[in-house]
Motif scaffolding. Structure first.
Motif, PDB file in Angstrom:
ATOM      1  N   ALA A  81       1.483  -1.125   0.017  1.00 28.44           N
ATOM      2  CA  ALA A  81       0.104  -0.309  -0.256  1.00 28.44           C
ATOM      3  C   ALA A  81       1.223   1.127  -0.450  1.00 28.44           C
ATOM      4  O   ALA A  81       2.195   1.093   0.773  1.00 28.44           O
ATOM      5  CB  ALA A  81      -0.461  -0.325   1.504  1.00 28.44           C
ATOM      6  N   ASP A 139      -0.813   7.584  -0.611  1.00 34.54           N
ATOM      7  CA  ASP A 139      -2.510   8.044  -1.175  1.00 34.54           C
ATOM      8  C   ASP A 139      -3.565   6.654  -1.052  1.00 34.54           C
ATOM      9  O   ASP A 139      -4.590   7.210  -1.689  1.00 34.54           O
ATOM     10  CB  ASP A 139      -2.104   8.305  -2.511  1.00 34.54           C
ATOM     11  CG  ASP A 139      -1.713   6.962  -3.732  1.00 34.54           C
ATOM     12  OD1 ASP A 139      -1.603   6.043  -3.015  1.00 34.54           O
ATOM     13  OD2 ASP A 139      -1.975   7.983  -4.668  1.00 34.54           O
ATOM     14  N   GLY A 140      -3.484   5.442  -0.239  1.00 32.11           N
ATOM     15  CA  GLY A 140      -4.349   4.254  -0.376  1.00 32.11           C
ATOM     16  C   GLY A 140      -4.355   3.702  -1.755  1.00 32.11           C
ATOM     17  O   GLY A 140      -4.805   2.361  -1.892  1.00 32.11           O
ATOM     18  N   THR A 141      -3.224   3.268  -2.244  1.00 29.11           N
ATOM     19  CA  THR A 141      -3.073   2.832  -3.763  1.00 29.11           C
ATOM     20  C   THR A 141      -2.171   1.911  -3.542  1.00 29.11           C
ATOM     21  O   THR A 141      -1.684   1.822  -2.670  1.00 29.11           O
ATOM     22  CB  THR A 141      -2.099   3.929  -4.893  1.00 29.11           C
ATOM     23  OG1 THR A 141      -2.912   4.667  -5.684  1.00 29.11           O
ATOM     24  CG2 THR A 141      -1.988   2.773  -5.644  1.00 29.11           C
ATOM     25  N   ARG A 186      -9.928   0.057 -10.049  1.00 29.77           N
ATOM     26  CA  ARG A 186     -10.564   1.071  -9.237  1.00 29.77           C
ATOM     27  C   ARG A 186     -11.279   0.255  -8.620  1.00 29.77           C
ATOM     28  O   ARG A 186     -12.430   0.113  -8.717  1.00 29.77           O
ATOM     29  CB  ARG A 186     -10.559   2.488 -10.163  1.00 29.77           C
ATOM     30  CG  ARG A 186     -11.589   3.135  -9.361  1.00 29.77           C
ATOM     31  CD  ARG A 186     -10.881   4.519 -10.351  1.00 29.77           C
ATOM     32  NE  ARG A 186      -9.566   5.200  -9.997  1.00 29.77           N
ATOM     33  CZ  ARG A 186      -9.201   5.849 -10.093  1.00 29.77           C
ATOM     34  NH1 ARG A 186     -10.120   7.045 -11.228  1.00 29.77           N
ATOM     35  NH2 ARG A 186      -8.162   6.466 -10.406  1.00 29.77           N
ATOM     36  N   ARG A 226      -9.929   2.574  -3.163  1.00 29.38           N
ATOM     37  CA  ARG A 226      -8.401   3.442  -3.547  1.00 29.38           C
ATOM     38  C   ARG A 226      -8.771   2.561  -4.732  1.00 29.38           C
ATOM     39  O   ARG A 226      -9.199   1.806  -5.528  1.00 29.38           O
ATOM     40  CB  ARG A 226      -7.977   1.825  -2.447  1.00 29.38           C
ATOM     41  CG  ARG A 226      -7.923   0.472  -2.748  1.00 29.38           C
ATOM     42  CD  ARG A 226      -7.707  -0.399  -1.663  1.00 29.38           C
ATOM     43  NE  ARG A 226      -7.614  -0.312  -0.338  1.00 29.38           N
ATOM     44  CZ  ARG A 226      -7.636  -1.096   0.796  1.00 29.38           C
ATOM     45  NH1 ARG A 226      -7.575  -2.087   0.579  1.00 29.38           N
ATOM     46  NH2 ARG A 226      -7.753  -0.134   1.928  1.00 29.38           N
ATOM     47  N   ASP A 227      -7.291   2.297  -5.137  1.00 35.74           N
ATOM     48  CA  ASP A 227      -6.838   1.515  -6.946  1.00 35.74           C
ATOM     49  C   ASP A 227      -5.758   0.886  -6.362  1.00 35.74           C
ATOM     50  O   ASP A 227      -4.763   0.924  -5.639  1.00 35.74           O
ATOM     51  CB  ASP A 227      -5.738   2.898  -7.969  1.00 35.74           C
ATOM     52  CG  ASP A 227      -7.097   3.985  -8.454  1.00 35.74           C
ATOM     53  OD1 ASP A 227      -8.365   3.719  -7.800  1.00 35.74           O
ATOM     54  OD2 ASP A 227      -6.187   4.314  -9.059  1.00 35.74           O
TER      55      ASP A 227
END
Length: 361
Positions: free
Chosen positions: A59, A62-64, A296, A306-307
């Motif tokens: 992770a 930015d949450g990706t 996504r 999140r992505d």
């Protein structure tokens, strides 16, 4: 559609309603072609998006999150995959953007050919029937498409739908409801000549109805867990739609809903556009974005969660992302596509278990 196709040419909920079986429908968000001209060409990138700043080690701030490599099916650069779905033994089935259906034993990663169609076929998506038959869409790049039903052992197939009101069809994306009715996309049109449609074929295969028309390459399709709504990705408009269905699932519920029963939930940028999608048991949407190397995740109210990106995204590898699926009864999610690494499958952890599947009831 990575190798095969090239075209020429925040949430406000609504009151819930109940279906005939008494189940409450979930609230849905407010914020939410022409001639099909296709060439069988080497589409090696769906408008690739750069991804500077994304690492591949879990992770990000930015949450990706980064998926983990699971399987390389074919190391030839540009080779694409389509599909996918699971059979009743939790074996992973997918298409090769051509005439083959492959099957993977998840525990051993052993790959075998499940079915081979005649040359010129363009198999592109599948859905598992309750009786074990595999329903597959043949896009029909060179002409008319069709929907095939393949026997449980893969030994034979028969066309179950070849036209609609005397016109050719181009099936892409399909999903069964709890009663065995089949929802599927007629993959037509372009951004200025919108002739694509969302269709419904009855469980006995005797009747097909157009639910929504006027779309530009409708691609991904999946019902919400309560069966009251359809999520549709409109590829060449780069957007995600939600459609409210009537109580019997045969048409758009036009009255009593803001937006007349069809809403734009999300708009995307970059890449060719949204490809296939799946919905989990909590109603989260997993939307692939072709040419960006990512899935996504959007919650049931339309919010971006999140992505999930492919390993090697910074280096421009495996960006052509066509498909995602969750293994039934688990939170193991698989994304697949093509790129410089060839045809690959990656794995990541879903937010919830798989939504019901008609084949697993």
């Amino acid at each position: 559609m990575a190798k095969v196709l090239r075209a020429i040419t925040n949430g406000v909920g609504r009151p819930s309603r109940r279906r005939p079986d008494g189940r409450a429908a979930r609230s849905a968000p407010l914020a939410l072609a022409g001639t099909l001209l296709l060439l069988v060409t080497g589409l090696t990138g769906c408008g690739q998006e750069t991804a500077a700043g994304h690492d591949t080690r879990g992770a990000q701030r930015d949450g990706t999150a980064a998926a983990r490599p699971f399987l390389t099916v074919d190391s030839t650069p540009g080779t694409g995959l389509e599909g996918p779905c699971f059979d009743r033994s939790n074996r992973y089935l997918f298409m090769t953007e051509g005439d083959r259906v492959l099957r993977v034993e998840v525990a051993t990663k052993k790959v075998s050919t499940f079915y081979t169609a005649e040359k010129g076929t363009v198999l592109n998506d599948c859905a598992m029937h309750a009786d074990g038959r595999l329903f597959v869409g043949d896009l029909g790049v060179a002409g008319a498409g069709r929907i095939l039903a393949i026997s449980p052992d893969g030994s034979r197939a028969r066309p179950v739908l070849t036209s609609f009101r005397g016109q050719d069809i181009h099936p892409n994306g399909m999903d069964f409801d709890r009663d065995g009715n089949l929802y599927w996309n007629d993959f037509r049109g372009n951004a200025v000549d919108k002739t694509g449609s969302v269709m419904r074929t009855t469980a006995d295969l005797t009747s097909t109805t157009k639910i929504v028309g006027g779309l530009a390459w409708p691609n991904g399709i999946s019902l919400t867990p309560d069966g009251a709504h359809l999520w549709i990705s409109e590829m060449l408009e780069n957007r995600l739609l939600q459609i409210d269905l009537t109580a019997d699932g045969t048409a758009v519920q036009a009255l009593g809903s803001i937006g007349g029963g069809v809403r734009v939930v999300s708009r995307f940028t970059g890449g060719l556009g949204p490809d296939s999608l799946k919905v989990d048991a909590d109603g989260n949407v997993y939307q692939t974005l072709c040419g960006t190397g990512r899935v996504r995740i959007i919650d049931s109210e339309g919010n971006h969660v999140r992505d999930v990106v492919v390993p090697g995204l910074r280096d421009g590898r495996a960006l052509d992302r066509q498909a995602v699926v969750i293994m039934p009864g688990t939170r193991r999610a698989f994304m697949m596509g093509s790129g410089t690494d060839g045809a690959t499958v990656q794995e990541f952890r879903a937010l919830a278990t798989d939504r019901w599947r008609f084949s697993h009831l």
